[in-house]
Design a protein around this motif. Sequence first.
Motif, PDB file in Angstrom:
ATOM      1  N   GLY A 391      80.445  32.046  65.797  1.00  0.00           N
ATOM      2  CA  GLY A 391      80.816  32.320  64.416  1.00  0.00           C
ATOM      3  C   GLY A 391      80.892  31.089  63.548  1.00  0.00           C
ATOM      4  N   GLU A 392      80.898  29.904  64.154  1.00  0.00           N
ATOM      5  CA  GLU A 392      80.953  28.667  63.377  1.00  0.00           C
ATOM      6  C   GLU A 392      79.597  28.359  62.773  1.00  0.00           C
ATOM      7  OE1 GLU A 392      82.401  25.796  66.125  1.00  0.00           O
ATOM      8  OE2 GLU A 392      84.514  26.327  65.835  1.00  0.00           O
ATOM      9  N   THR A 393      79.615  27.797  61.573  1.00  0.00           N
ATOM     10  CA  THR A 393      78.361  27.480  60.884  1.00  0.00           C
ATOM     11  C   THR A 393      77.604  26.362  61.598  1.00  0.00           C
ATOM     12  OG1 THR A 393      79.623  25.980  59.445  1.00  0.00           O
ATOM     13  CG2 THR A 393      79.214  28.217  58.640  1.00  0.00           C
ATOM     14  N   GLU A 394      78.334  25.356  62.084  1.00  0.00           N
ATOM     15  CA  GLU A 394      77.671  24.248  62.763  1.00  0.00           C
ATOM     16  C   GLU A 394      77.247  24.645  64.169  1.00  0.00           C
ATOM     17  OE1 GLU A 394      80.263  20.936  62.680  1.00  0.00           O
ATOM     18  OE2 GLU A 394      80.323  20.795  60.491  1.00  0.00           O
ATOM     19  N   GLY A 395      77.985  25.566  64.744  1.00  0.00           N
ATOM     20  CA  GLY A 395      77.672  25.978  66.098  1.00  0.00           C
ATOM     21  C   GLY A 395      78.041  24.900  67.102  1.00  0.00           C
ATOM     22  N   GLY A 396      77.527  24.986  68.280  1.00  0.00           N
ATOM     23  CA  GLY A 396      77.823  24.032  69.345  1.00  0.00           C
ATOM     24  C   GLY A 396      77.194  24.519  70.618  1.00  0.00           C
ATOM     25  N   GLU A 397      77.479  23.784  71.688  1.00  0.00           N
ATOM     26  CA  GLU A 397      76.913  24.173  72.977  1.00  0.00           C
ATOM     27  C   GLU A 397      77.522  25.499  73.412  1.00  0.00           C
ATOM     28  OE1 GLU A 397      76.481  22.533  77.573  1.00  0.00           O
ATOM     29  OE2 GLU A 397      77.751  21.495  76.121  1.00  0.00           O
ATOM     30  N   ILE A 398      76.672  26.466  73.682  1.00  0.00           N
ATOM     31  CA  ILE A 398      77.145  27.781  74.091  1.00  0.00           C
ATOM     32  C   ILE A 398      77.317  27.791  75.607  1.00  0.00           C
ATOM     33  CG2 ILE A 398      76.678  30.258  74.073  1.00  0.00           C
ATOM     34  CD1 ILE A 398      74.912  29.817  71.657  1.00  0.00           C
TER      35      ILE A 398
END
Length: 476
Positions: A391-398
């Motif tokens: 849900g974060e705009t920047e995202g990250g390692e899933i």
Amino acid sequence: MKSDQSMDQPIVFGAGDSSVVNPLHQKRPDSPVPSCVSMKSDQSMDRPIQFGAGDSSVVKDALQRLEINIEKTNRRRNEETEREEGSSAEQRPKHECEMEIVQYHKSLLQKKFQCLCEGISKQGNPTLLNEIYTDLYITEGGSGEVNDEHEVRQIEAASKRSVQYDTPVPCNDIFKPLPGQERNIRTVLTKGVAGIGKTISVQKFILDWAEEKANQDVHFILPLPFRELNLIKDKTLSMMDLIHHFFSDITDFSIFSEKFKLLFIFDGLDECRIPLHLQSNHKCSEVTEQTTVSAFLTNLIKGNLLPSSFLWITSRPAAASQIPPECVDRVTEVRGFNDPQKEEYFRKRVSDEDLANRTITHLKSSRSLYIMCHIPIFCWIAATVLEKILGETEGGEIPKTLTQMYTHFLIIQTHIKKKYTQREETDGGMIIKLGKLAFQQLQKGNLIFYEEDLQECGIDITEVSVYSGVCTQIFR
């Protein structure tokens, strides 16, 4: 009244002189006869009684008799009214009072169990169980042997098990015989690994009853978790005292009569620290007898105490063998979520439809994660982590592995902790202690940790009880 002889002869209308027809022309008789009604002159009347001028005993006697009769009549009417009101007080109010007790008990349980008991509730915005609850896959039967294999291995084995020969049992029907079965089911033992949904099943069962959706033949449900029974394990008390200790609303102990159907729910046998000496405990059959909590439990289970009541016991597999098979009428197993139920849960848990679809797609891409979603509590962990990352705009390692998923979960919990508490100990220090605890207990084959186990790893139980986030969730 006059006699016939004193009456005038009747007029004959067709016999000659018609003058006799008119009575006004008749001759007045010489000696008048008395009239039917006569009035006396004032002079001929008796003098009125003078109450203050002489003997009034006759009047007094008459009035006294009248007063006595009136008093008797009033007394008789009052007695009849009292009998009618007494009969009403004994029957109608008593029945109404019993119904009020049942309804009040339901309202208390509804208030207690309507909110979800998983994870950390959003501050001021608790999640309602009915909004997110997903049916669990529960089957009848299960192996009676103790499985000492690590529960994660049991989960993987269960996910591969064929459902062809399983007999599904709806949660609300666990006390109802299956078609073709002719037996009374008094005691049900439900098994399942940690986090598989045993407590949530109990919670939903109670809530449906309290909301009058199911099992209305039961008058009182009395949930007694072993976690809470442990706190009074050393006390000596009567069965009535025990019930009143946990349910202060129940003050009329006529509920123990056979006309009331009682259901005791003992959740978490694996957490029980009360010795269950089913063979050596003395026999107890009276609810007024003072004895130990252990004796109450064993006599309830054996049917010596309140034999008309019903029992539901939940346990992790390793502890289920404490209950002898002859004391159990039905064994069920909570198998968690099947594949369709996994998807249903995430669509309810994640409000954004697009985010829910992405969460499900990602979990299906990792075999180990998707297998672990067999466990509802892991679904909650996965939803907590992925809802934040995706849900974060920047995202990250899933996270794609269990280790990565738990790492992200710990990070989220420590962030929550910082909002509500100020502690000198670093998050890293506490996590290392928890890692030591997990490793040592894994080596020993222990699934349940006790206070002495925590102390060996330098964890103070009084401190971690207020350590919001990490410890409160793990100790749950």
